[in-house]
Write a protein that holds these residues in place. Structure first.
Motif, PDB file in Angstrom:
ATOM      1  N   LEU A   1     -52.850 -40.552  29.488  1.00  0.00           N
ATOM      2  CA  LEU A   1     -53.265 -39.161  29.688  1.00  0.00           C
ATOM      3  C   LEU A   1     -52.479 -38.210  28.795  1.00  0.00           C
TER       4      LEU A   1
ATOM      5  N   GLU B   1     -55.776 -33.899  21.933  1.00  0.00           N
ATOM      6  CA  GLU B   1     -56.516 -32.645  22.082  1.00  0.00           C
ATOM      7  C   GLU B   1     -55.899 -31.555  21.208  1.00  0.00           C
TER       8      GLU B   1
ATOM      9  N   PHE C   1     -61.170 -37.834  24.358  1.00  0.00           N
ATOM     10  CA  PHE C   1     -62.089 -38.024  25.489  1.00  0.00           C
ATOM     11  C   PHE C   1     -62.052 -39.464  25.996  1.00  0.00           C
TER      12      PHE C   1
ATOM     13  N   LEU D   1     -58.880 -39.920  27.958  1.00  0.00           N
ATOM     14  CA  LEU D   1     -59.018 -39.212  29.227  1.00  0.00           C
ATOM     15  C   LEU D   1     -59.871 -40.023  30.193  1.00  0.00           C
TER      16      LEU D   1
ATOM     17  N   MET E   1     -58.731 -41.599  33.808  1.00  0.00           N
ATOM     18  CA  MET E   1     -59.445 -41.226  35.028  1.00  0.00           C
ATOM     19  C   MET E   1     -59.895 -42.434  35.842  1.00  0.00           C
TER      20      MET E   1
ATOM     21  N   LEU F   1     -59.638 -37.113  39.463  1.00  0.00           N
ATOM     22  CA  LEU F   1     -60.318 -36.235  38.503  1.00  0.00           C
ATOM     23  C   LEU F   1     -59.581 -34.918  38.306  1.00  0.00           C
TER      24      LEU F   1
ATOM     25  N   TYR G   1     -57.836 -34.108  34.697  1.00  0.00           N
ATOM     26  CA  TYR G   1     -58.442 -33.070  33.868  1.00  0.00           C
ATOM     27  C   TYR G   1     -57.503 -31.870  33.714  1.00  0.00           C
ATOM     28  N   THR G   2     -56.830 -31.502  34.786  1.00  0.00           N
ATOM     29  CA  THR G   2     -55.897 -30.371  34.725  1.00  0.00           C
ATOM     30  C   THR G   2     -54.739 -30.659  33.781  1.00  0.00           C
TER      31      THR G   2
ATOM     32  N   TRP H   1     -54.661 -32.843  31.320  1.00  0.00           N
ATOM     33  CA  TRP H   1     -55.193 -32.971  29.956  1.00  0.00           C
ATOM     34  C   TRP H   1     -55.415 -31.599  29.321  1.00  0.00           C
ATOM     35  N   THR H   2     -56.088 -30.723  30.041  1.00  0.00           N
ATOM     36  CA  THR H   2     -56.356 -29.402  29.474  1.00  0.00           C
ATOM     37  C   THR H   2     -55.070 -28.582  29.349  1.00  0.00           C
TER      38      THR H   2
END
Length: 105
Positions: A6, A13, A43, A46, A50, A55, A59-60, A62-63
């Motif tokens: 992750l 990213e 992606f 990620l 996952m 999730l 996702y949090t 990663w972003t």
């Protein structure tokens, strides 16, 4: 292992965001290709993370890595402003990431 994957996805990213900036709206070939390659890698990693992480957490994180990393890259490489409010926003994002990680143990 999912956490390492992750973090790597988040770092990729940052790479694709920076390459996208350098692509000047996809008008420059090499940065455009780098953008697409690192988007796909990011992606894919990620998605792999996952498989075992929730999730919302994955996702949090990663972003968040992408957002804060891109912000820092912008400040230190591109000379973007590092105002007090922008720095505070980055600190708040990092705080949220730490809390998300702690809550998912």
């Amino acid at each position: 292992m999912a956490w390492v994957v992750l973090v790597l996805a988040g770092l990729f990213e940052i790479v694709w965001a920076y390459a996208m900036k350098l692509s000047e709206g996809f008008t420059r070939l090499t940065p455009s290709i780098i953008t697409v390659i690192f988007m796909i890698l990011s992606f894919a990693l990620l998605a792999y993370a996952m498989r075992t992480l929730p999730l919302g957490t994955a996702y949090t994180i990663w972003t968040g890595i992408g957002a804060v990393g891109s912000f820092l890259l912008g400040v230190f490489i591109l000379g973007e402003p590092a105002s007090t409010m922008r720095m505070l926003a980055a600190v708040l994002i990092i705080s949220g990431l730490v809390l998300m990680k702690l809550s998912s143990s």
